[in-house]
Design a protein around this motif. Structure first.
Motif, PDB file in Angstrom:
ATOM      1  N   PRO A   1       0.810  -1.223   0.000  1.00 16.39           N
ATOM      2  CA  PRO A   1       0.000   0.000   0.000  1.00 16.39           C
ATOM      3  C   PRO A   1       0.847   1.280   0.000  1.00 16.39           C
ATOM      4  N   PHE A   2       1.987   1.235   0.659  1.00 15.38           N
ATOM      5  CA  PHE A   2       2.864   2.403   0.664  1.00 15.38           C
ATOM      6  C   PHE A   2       3.456   2.648  -0.725  1.00 15.38           C
ATOM      7  N   ALA A   3       3.704   1.559  -1.444  1.00 12.60           N
ATOM      8  CA  ALA A   3       4.202   1.690  -2.819  1.00 12.60           C
ATOM      9  C   ALA A   3       3.155   2.350  -3.702  1.00 12.60           C
ATOM     10  N   TYR A   4       1.903   1.935  -3.558  1.00 12.64           N
ATOM     11  CA  TYR A   4       0.828   2.539  -4.356  1.00 12.64           C
ATOM     12  C   TYR A   4       0.676   4.026  -4.026  1.00 12.64           C
ATOM     13  N   TYR A   5       0.787   4.357  -2.746  1.00 13.52           N
ATOM     14  CA  TYR A   5       0.711   5.764  -2.344  1.00 13.52           C
ATOM     15  C   TYR A   5       1.811   6.569  -3.021  1.00 13.52           C
ATOM     16  N   ARG A   6       3.016   6.004  -3.070  1.00 12.59           N
ATOM     17  CA  ARG A   6       4.137   6.700  -3.692  1.00 12.59           C
ATOM     18  C   ARG A   6       3.881   6.936  -5.178  1.00 12.59           C
TER      19      ARG A   6
END
Length: 260
Positions: free
Chosen positions: A243-248
């Motif tokens: 999820p943090f990758a998608y946010y980035r």
């Protein structure tokens, strides 16, 4: 906008993002441009308030730091693990410090680094790897050094030191909690050294009139970071890194659209 208010806002952003794999430096650079808070003083301010977030780690893990400083090398996590993780980035950082600060602190480079860091997070999460380390005291020197190599990626503003080290820890066989906690601990000497070096080289851009500004950013970063550390460990155990990758990716796309 009042400079003290800007300092508090940036301190909150620092505290929220320093230990998440989303790049605190990248967020500060982008926020600084949006708030028209840019220049040499802003760069030094952004690095200084990281010390507030680092103080939160010292407070949160004070027992662990006391154990490390006893220099007991027979068992468990010790000072050698920290040194192994620091060495690669220290060497590369000393060699490239001036070039990085002069040429890489811009929204364009942050967009690139946000996307590149997101790819690393996804790779670390999707790669079929065996977890061999489920506690900080099981971490080996070899694993610590490998994490240190990944930490070099964070010298590129926007890549994220936490993202690089946590992904490196997971790829080295540590579970997510162990990788995150080791990332927190290594951050203390790394960022104290980096901030000290930067302040030494940039003291001429800071005046007595800036003290209130720096103090406001420091303490807001400290308070928010304390809360963020506790929350992040709980979140990471449930949602992992993807999820943090998608946010980035989303943040990089938004920035690219509105700034370019």
């Amino acid at each position: 906008m009042n400079d003290i208010l800007i300092a508090v806002i940036l301190g909150i952003i620092e505290g929220l993002t320093e230990f998440l794999p989303v790049s605190s430096t990248g967020h500060l650079i982008l926020a600084g441009h949006l708030l028209d808070f840019t220049g040499e003083k802003e760069k030094t301010f952004s690095i200084f308030i990281q010390l507030g977030a680092i103080l939160a780690v010292v407070v949160f893990y004070w027992r662990r730091f006391l154990t490390i400083m006893r220099f007991n090398f027979k068992e468990g996590l010790n000072i050698i693990h920290i040194i192994c993780a620091m060495l690669p980035a220290v060497v590369v950082g000393l060699l490239l410090h001036d070039l990085i600060k002069e040429y890489l602190f811009s929204p364009r480079t942050v967009v690139i680094a946000l996307a590149a860091g997101a790819l690393l997070l996804i790779y670390a999460e999707k790669k079929n790897h065996k977890v061999s380390t489920e506690d900080l005291d099981e971490l080996t020197y070899k694993q610590a050094f490998r994490i240190g190599l990944f930490q070099c990626l964070a010298l590129f503003p926007g890549f994220s030191r936490a993202g690089a080290t946590i992904a490196g820890g997971v790829l080295s066989g540590a579970n997510h909690k162990t990788a995150a906690e080791f990332s927190f601990l290594v951050a203390v000497p790394m960022m104290v050294a980096a901030s000290g070096l930067d302040l030494f080289k940039s003291y001429e851009v800071i005046s007595a009139a800036d003290i209130d500004l720096f103090i406001a950013g420091f303490f807001s970063a400290f308070i928010v970071a304390l809360i963020a550390i506790m929350s992040f460990l709980k979140i990471l155990s449930k949602v992992k890194l993807t999820p943090f990758a998608y946010y980035r990716f989303i943040l990089a796309a938004v920035v690219a659209v509105f700034m370019f």
